[in-house]
Design an enzyme around this catalytic site. Structure first.
Site, mmCIF file in Angstrom:
data_model
loop_
_atom_site.group_PDB
_atom_site.id
_atom_site.type_symbol
_atom_site.label_atom_id
_atom_site.label_comp_id
_atom_site.label_asym_id
_atom_site.label_seq_id
_atom_site.Cartn_x
_atom_site.Cartn_y
_atom_site.Cartn_z
ATOM 1 N N TYR A 64 -14.141 -4.774 -19.561
ATOM 2 C CA TYR A 64 -13.714 -3.735 -18.622
ATOM 3 C C TYR A 64 -14.784 -3.560 -17.563
ATOM 4 C CZ TYR A 64 -9.314 -1.572 -19.866
ATOM 5 O OH TYR A 64 -7.983 -1.316 -20.019
ATOM 6 N N GLU A 66 -14.337 -1.274 -14.450
ATOM 7 C CA GLU A 66 -13.900 -0.383 -13.363
ATOM 8 C C GLU A 66 -15.111 0.050 -12.542
ATOM 9 O OE1 GLU A 66 -11.415 2.738 -14.905
ATOM 10 O OE2 GLU A 66 -10.086 1.269 -15.822
ATOM 11 N N ASP A 241 -0.994 -8.915 6.673
ATOM 12 C CA ASP A 241 -0.836 -9.488 5.332
ATOM 13 C C ASP A 241 -0.748 -11.009 5.531
ATOM 14 O OD1 ASP A 241 0.142 -10.525 2.975
ATOM 15 O OD2 ASP A 241 1.645 -8.963 2.665
ATOM 16 N N THR A 270 -2.944 -12.858 -0.824
ATOM 17 C CA THR A 270 -3.015 -13.356 -2.185
ATOM 18 C C THR A 270 -4.004 -14.509 -2.170
ATOM 19 O OG1 THR A 270 -1.135 -14.790 -1.734
ATOM 20 C CG2 THR A 270 -0.675 -12.741 -2.906
ATOM 21 N N LYS A 273 -1.623 -18.870 -2.912
ATOM 22 C CA LYS A 273 -0.614 -19.620 -2.141
ATOM 23 C C LYS A 273 -1.336 -20.766 -1.410
ATOM 24 C CE LYS A 273 2.671 -15.782 -1.720
ATOM 25 N NZ LYS A 273 2.012 -14.502 -2.003
ATOM 26 N N ARG A 279 -4.036 -16.829 -9.388
ATOM 27 C CA ARG A 279 -3.125 -15.744 -9.003
ATOM 28 C C ARG A 279 -3.942 -14.490 -8.790
ATOM 29 N NH1 ARG A 279 1.771 -17.548 -9.551
ATOM 30 N NH2 ARG A 279 2.705 -15.881 -8.394
HETATM 31 N N1 DSN Z 1 6.765 -13.901 -3.865
HETATM 32 C C1 DSN Z 1 6.043 -14.353 -2.711
HETATM 33 C C2 DSN Z 1 6.797 -15.384 -1.959
HETATM 34 O O1 DSN Z 1 7.437 -16.192 -2.572
HETATM 35 O O2 DSN Z 1 6.728 -15.408 -0.744
HETATM 36 C C3 DSN Z 1 5.657 -13.251 -1.814
HETATM 37 O O3 DSN Z 1 5.324 -12.122 -2.525
#
Ligand code: DSN
Length: 478
Positions: A64, A66, A241, A270, A273, A279
């Site tokens: 943990y 925090e 974003d 994120t 991607k 993730r």
């Molecule tokens: N789920 C993602 C996507 O496929 O674009 C975005 O949150």
């Protein structure tokens, strides 16, 4: 590193797991086999490196932590401090940001952190000020009431869902759509492109507290300099974003007006991607918002995941290597080759092409819904996802679009020649699929007819195409 290190690591891990629950070990092995065999065109997915994956499987998961680096609510966080500081340092260097917060568990979480930071920074609330300086016990019921009233119902202007915006930019299925009074800007119906004059007009009329840019299904670059000017003209905080295209920013494919970091007050992303990490999520900002951003946990986040922050540090270190810039450029070259291959075969593409990592097909030209097309492609070994197109007549469930992206196939090493072959496979499936009917004879938006021989033949061709580009070639599970 010894030549078999990665195989040995994954094999040993599976052996240990198998001794406890063999079905989980089997599923992990099966997932690798499935991923190796399918043509993965989901624009938001990728393949993280063995180093990144292995970093997540250890005892950091048990801790943990925090709080923030050097200021934790739990004892014994010195090693977590090391990896969190490293991840933040790599992120700052990579993106040229002055502050990086690497605790968010996902993109939605990162956006919640950003929303909170902006509300706390921007909304005039004496009650909130008291709460921030930890005089919580002095707050009266009336203060709490005022705080809720003042923070609620603020205005957000973001890209509409069917134009490619994201659920978390103020849409009802997400908490952002319930927290904020939201209005959206769309795209020009003739070109499919963002019309910045219309965005400026909407901003002037609506006067949002937050102007959001970023998308999950818009196949073009966004001019963040212009968006920032629009935000400034109405006193809005400009949030980007960049979850989908963070890898293109990291790899310096998107620079100048198209790099959000120098233009936005706050940037979320994120990490899994196009950035090709574990993730997770991340927030970048300047010094003005840094204190509020760092309150992400426990304000809106559960405890940080130190094993994932460690993996973020590894993946961000990888993204700082020169070969990542080459990878990022190849993502875009491949997307453009895929778009050209589809256009040559008569497919309709939203905006007529792409200048990022994704291509949005309007499959109504094939007489199909997105759902029918998605399933027919899946039967043929091609993994995509259905997606609304602008002004979609089939709604968000059935849709009229298929979104495809190249980050994953580019990681495998496929190039522009293979993208043309991929376009041929997609076109073959879509042109040979016809809409099906319901039991009562009415047209179905989900059922479809595709000769299994065609699906099998395409799946075989897809496998042959991938055979030259093995996934995780250094990992042999035996
Ligand atoms: N789920 C993602 C996507 O496929 O674009 C975005 O949150």
């Amino acid at each position: 590193m010894s030549p078999n290190a990665e195989s040995t690591a994954f094999r040993s891990a599976l052996e240990v797991i198998r001794a406890v629950e063999p079905r989980v070990a089997d599923a992990i092995g099966a997932e690798l086999a499935d991923q190796r065999e399918s043509l993965k065109l989901i624009a938001s997915e990728n393949y993280a490196s063995p180093a990144t994956l292995l970093t997540m499987g250890n005892w950091f998961s048990d801790k943990y932590a925090e709080g923030t680096v050097g200021r934790r609510f739990y004892a014994g966080c010195q090693n977590v401090d090391t990896v969190e500081a490293l991840a933040a340092e790599h992120a700052k260097e990579l993106f040229g940001a002055s502050h990086a917060y690497v605790q968010p568990h996902s993109g939605i979480d990162a956006n919640l952190v950003a929303f909170w930071a902006i509300l706390a920074d921007r909304v005039e609330s004496p009650a909130l000020k008291k709460a921030q300086v930890r005089q919580v016990n002095d707050l009266t019921e009336a203060d709490w009431f005022a705080l809720r009233r003042e923070l609620g119902n603020q205005r957000m202007l973001g890209m509409s869902l069917d134009a490619g915006g994201h659920l978390t930019h103020g849409f009802r299925p997400n908490i952002s759509g319930k927290m904020f009074d939201q209005r959206s800007y769309g795209t020009d119906p003739a070109t499919g492109l963002i019309d910045y004059d219309r965005v400026a007009e909407a901003a002037r009329e609506f006067k949002p507290l937050i102007l959001v840019a970023g998308y999950s299904a818009y196949p073009r670059k966004v001019n963040f300099r212009i968006m920032r000017e629009i935000a400034d003209s109405v006193g809005a905080t400009f949030m980007v974003d960049m979850a989908h295209f963070a890898g293109l920013v990291a790899g310096k494919v998107f620079t100048g007006d198209f790099d959000p970091v120098p233009h936005a007050h706050i940037v979320t992303t994120t990490t899994h991607k196009s950035l090709r990490g574990p993730r997770g999520g991340m927030v970048l900002c300047g010094p003005e918002l840094a204190d509020q951003v760092d309150r992400g946990c426990p304000m809106v986040l559960g405890g940080p995941l130190p094993h994932v922050m460690a993996a973020k540090a590894v993946a961000l270190a990888e993204a700082r290597r020169p070969d990542f810039a080459d990878y990022a450029q190849r993502i875009v070259d491949n997307a453009q080759a895929l778009a050209e291959g589809l256009l040559r075969r008569g497919t309709t593409l939203v905006t007529g092409g792409t200048d990022n990592h994704l291509v949005l097909l309007d499959v109504s030209g094939y007489g199909l819904t997105g759902r029918q097309a998605e399933q027919a492609l899946l039967d043929s070994g091609i993994v995509t996802n259905r997606n609304a197109v602008p002004q979609d007549r089939n709604g968000a469930w059935y849709t009229s679009g298929i979104r495809i992206g190249t980050p994953a196939l580019t990681t495998r090493g496929l190039g522009t020649a293979e993208m043309d072959a991929t376009a041929e496979l997609i076109h073959t499936v879509l042109s040979q699929t016809t809409p099906g009917a319901n039991a009562d004879g009415t047209p179905s938006k989900a059922k479809y007819v595709l000769d299994p021989a065609v699906a099998d033949s395409v799946a075989k061709q897809a496998t042959d195409l991938l055979a030259g580009f093995p996934l995780y070639p250094t990992v042999d599970l035996g």
